[in-house]
Design an enzyme around this catalytic site. Structure first.
Site, PDB file in Angstrom:
ATOM      1  N   CYS A 179      39.565  58.973 127.521  1.00 12.99           N
ATOM      2  CA  CYS A 179      39.439  59.900 126.389  1.00 12.99           C
ATOM      3  C   CYS A 179      40.485  61.009 126.381  1.00 12.99           C
ATOM      4  CB  CYS A 179      38.047  60.535 126.377  1.00 12.99           C
ATOM      5  SG  CYS A 179      36.697  59.364 126.555  1.00 12.99           S
ATOM      6  N   HIS A 315      35.832  69.667 124.216  1.00 18.56           N
ATOM      7  CA  HIS A 315      35.701  68.216 124.246  1.00 18.56           C
ATOM      8  C   HIS A 315      34.452  67.831 123.461  1.00 18.56           C
ATOM      9  CE1 HIS A 315      36.561  64.222 125.677  1.00 18.56           C
ATOM     10  NE2 HIS A 315      35.397  64.116 126.281  1.00 18.56           N
ATOM     11  N   HIS A 353      33.915  60.674 117.829  1.00 23.30           N
ATOM     12  CA  HIS A 353      34.729  60.708 119.039  1.00 23.30           C
ATOM     13  C   HIS A 353      35.863  59.687 118.901  1.00 23.30           C
ATOM     14  CE1 HIS A 353      36.103  60.881 123.022  1.00 23.30           C
ATOM     15  NE2 HIS A 353      34.976  60.841 123.699  1.00 23.30           N
TER      16      HIS A 353
END
Length: 575
Positions: A179, A315, A353
């Site tokens: 990520c 995040h 995401h």
């Protein structure tokens, strides 16, 4: 380099000269920004489906179908001819590579560099992952097809193929840290510029998932949201939702960007990357120490303290454990000196995401925030988790778009991205320096060249430029001409307008012809000869117009790709 209100700038700062990208429901960063300011949630609803084997979902077994998703449109379209790629090769390329290539070219043009060639050594740093595209590849007829499919679908090829097609001769590094990949790419790009390996760097990431345009299977105990919404830092958060995104930024050493008159959207003052090591519960589990350490290290490199941070793009995945650990790490680094409130947000609440492209997408949000002086709202957080708000917290959650008034202090923000496996990244972003106008030109007429691969695309390019100039009527004719001459790659189908000013250019853009004189007075034959020669395919020495004068490169409309359909069913089997 510094002076006046730019006292916060120092040697070693990195300029962001362009951004580009494609996002769900938003074909450009500007479209995304408008949606963010409006509090838009860019996630679609999709019809319910059965499992691949025909079984109905079984809620009793802890599984269900969530009819929500955030995908890019037109992933089967690509202007392969523009990049001198054959249809045989293009159809075997992962759409991540195709779209990333188009986005990188758009970013270079937006910064005033058609192919990066006149900026010195250009580099590419990018993160991507397996997209799930391979099952939709056409069958290989021979060894050549098999090799094309291998190179077109390996994440390792993302940066190097881009460097090959855009003539970038510096480092070409594909980053694989899950990520955090795209924000790690930004850090590596900054380090390459500071080390003198690169003079210009493209940094970003690509995440497109297949099958496309459908919901997903929720399994009890997994990280996916059963509600189909990302509720970062909210007590009712029930998981995350994955999204598509392809985005990049163009970076230059600040002094180089200022000297070349390039657009500067924001300044990166520091960045850091680390790994949690063994200080966590498991390989995929985050750790407070690692996250707090990487944030503090980036701040130290930027030479700032917590009280100067006005915004944190977290995040913020919407998972209970992940958000709790991230909040603890933020409170640890803010606690000693948080004298003023800091806005806390997560783009994942709007978009989902974007995996390895999530960091660069959040960074673009912050770049536009420090540039525009506006903080977008944070969505889906009506019941903040304990410790997030209150008298002793340094944070607040913006419920609507709000002005970012930093008074005499510069607007400064931090962006975090944390990857499975523990590789963490944090970047510190500051507002751009004050605008410095170019010199007034002494030329009696300006040459405005436009070119494309076909007449239809050339017409669209002219229409887009006219729309831009009508929206920016104070644009300098000197700077518009300079950007078109020095910041665009000359293509075969050409048209050129000779005019004294922007109103004259606007008039010329509506006229037919290949060499258009839109001037109310006589035009020197030397100018007309140069324009005619260029329109017929010759190279032009544009530098004769700018001896001893400073010009600015403007973020004019970029090339409108003629994106042909490559075919194929990319939606995949019913879920």
């Amino acid at each position: 380099m510094t002076g006046g209100n730019d006292h916060y700038l120092t040697r070693g700062d990195i300029a962001v000269t362009a951004v580009a990208g494609r996002f769900p429901e938003s074909p450009s960063p500007l479209a995304l920004w408008r949606s963010l300011l409006a509090g838009g949630e860019l996630i679609r609803d999709y019809p319910a489906r059965r499992l691949p084997d025909g079984r109905l979902f079984s809620p009793a077994a802890g599984e269900c179908y969530v009819p929500r998703g955030a995908f890019l449109d037109d992933t089967d379209a690509f202007d392969y001819g523009f990049f001198h790629i054959t249809p045989r090769e293009a159809v075997r390329m992962d759409p991540q590579q195709r779209i990333f290539l188009e986005v990188c070219h758009a970013a270079l043009e937006s910064g005033g560099y058609g192919r990066g060639s006149d900026a010195g050594i250009a580099s590419v740093f990018a993160g991507s992952r397996k997209s799930g595209w391979e099952p939709y590849l056409p069958a290989a007829a021979d060894a050549t097809d098999a090799m094309l499919a291998l190179g077109g679908n390996c994440p390792d090829a993302l940066a190097s193929r881009t460097a090959y097609k855009l003539n970038c001769t510096g480092p070409a590094v594909s980053v694989a840290t899950f990520c955090s990949g795209s924000l790690v790419a930004v850090h590596l790009a900054c380090q390459s510029l500071l080390a003198g390996e690169s003079d210009l760097a493209i940094a970003g990431g690509a995440c497109i998932r297949f099958p496309s345009h459908q919901g997903y299977v929720y399994h009890r105990g997994g990280i996916l949201s059963v509600s189909g919404r990302v509720r970062a830092f909210d007590q009712t958060a029930d998981g995350t939702l994955f999204a598509d995104s392809v985005a990049v930024i163009v970076l230059r050493r600040l002094e180089d960007a200022q000297g070349a008159g390039e657009p500067i959207l924001a300044v990166i003052k520091g960045s850091a990357v680390n790994n949690d090591g063994a200080r966590r519960a498991g390989y995929s589990a985050p750790a407070v120490d690692g996250q707090a350490s990487v944030i503090q290290r980036a701040w130290d490199r930027a030479g700032i303290t917590a009280d100067r941070i006005g915004m944190i793009e977290a995040h913020g995945t919407g998972t209970a454990i992940g958000d709790a650990i991230e909040l603890r790490s933020l409170l640890r680094v803010f606690a000693p000196a948080a004298a003023r409130a800091c806005a806390l947000g997560s783009l994942k609440t709007n978009l989902g995401h974007a995996d390895c492209a999530s960091g660069i997408t959040g960074l673009i949000k912050v770049i536009l925030a420090v540039q525009q002086g506006i903080i977008p709202p944070t969505l889906n957080c009506s019941r903040p988790v304990d410790g997030l708000t209150g008298a002793h917290s340094p944070f607040y959650l913006p419920r609507a778009a709000c002005q970012w008034d930093a008074a005499d202090a510069p607007r400064i923000a931090g962006v975090s991205s944390f990857g499975i496996g523990g590789t963490n990244a944090h970047v510190v972003v500051a507002q751009p320096p004050a605008y410095a106008a170019g010199d007034a030109g002494k030329e009696p007429v300006h040459l405005f060249p436009l070119s494309a691969r076909g007449p239809g695309t050339l017409r669209l390019l002219a229409e887009n430029l006219r729309t831009y100039l009508l929206a920016h009527p104070r644009s300098s004719a000197d700077d518009v001409a300079y950007t078109l001459q020095r910041g665009r790659y000359a293509l075969p189908v050409r048209r050129i307008v000779l005019a004294r000013d922007v109103p004259g250019l606007l008039c010329g853009l509506t006229q037919a012809g290949a060499v258009i004189v839109a001037s109310d007075g006589p035009v020197d034959e030397a100018y007309l000869d140069m324009a005619t020669a260029w329109q017929r395919g010759r190279e032009a020495d544009w530098s004769r117009f700018y001896t001893g004068e400073r010009r600015l490169r403007l973020p004019l409309p970029t090339y409108p790709f003629d994106r042909g359909r490559l075919g194929g069913d990319m939606n995949g089997p019913a879920v």
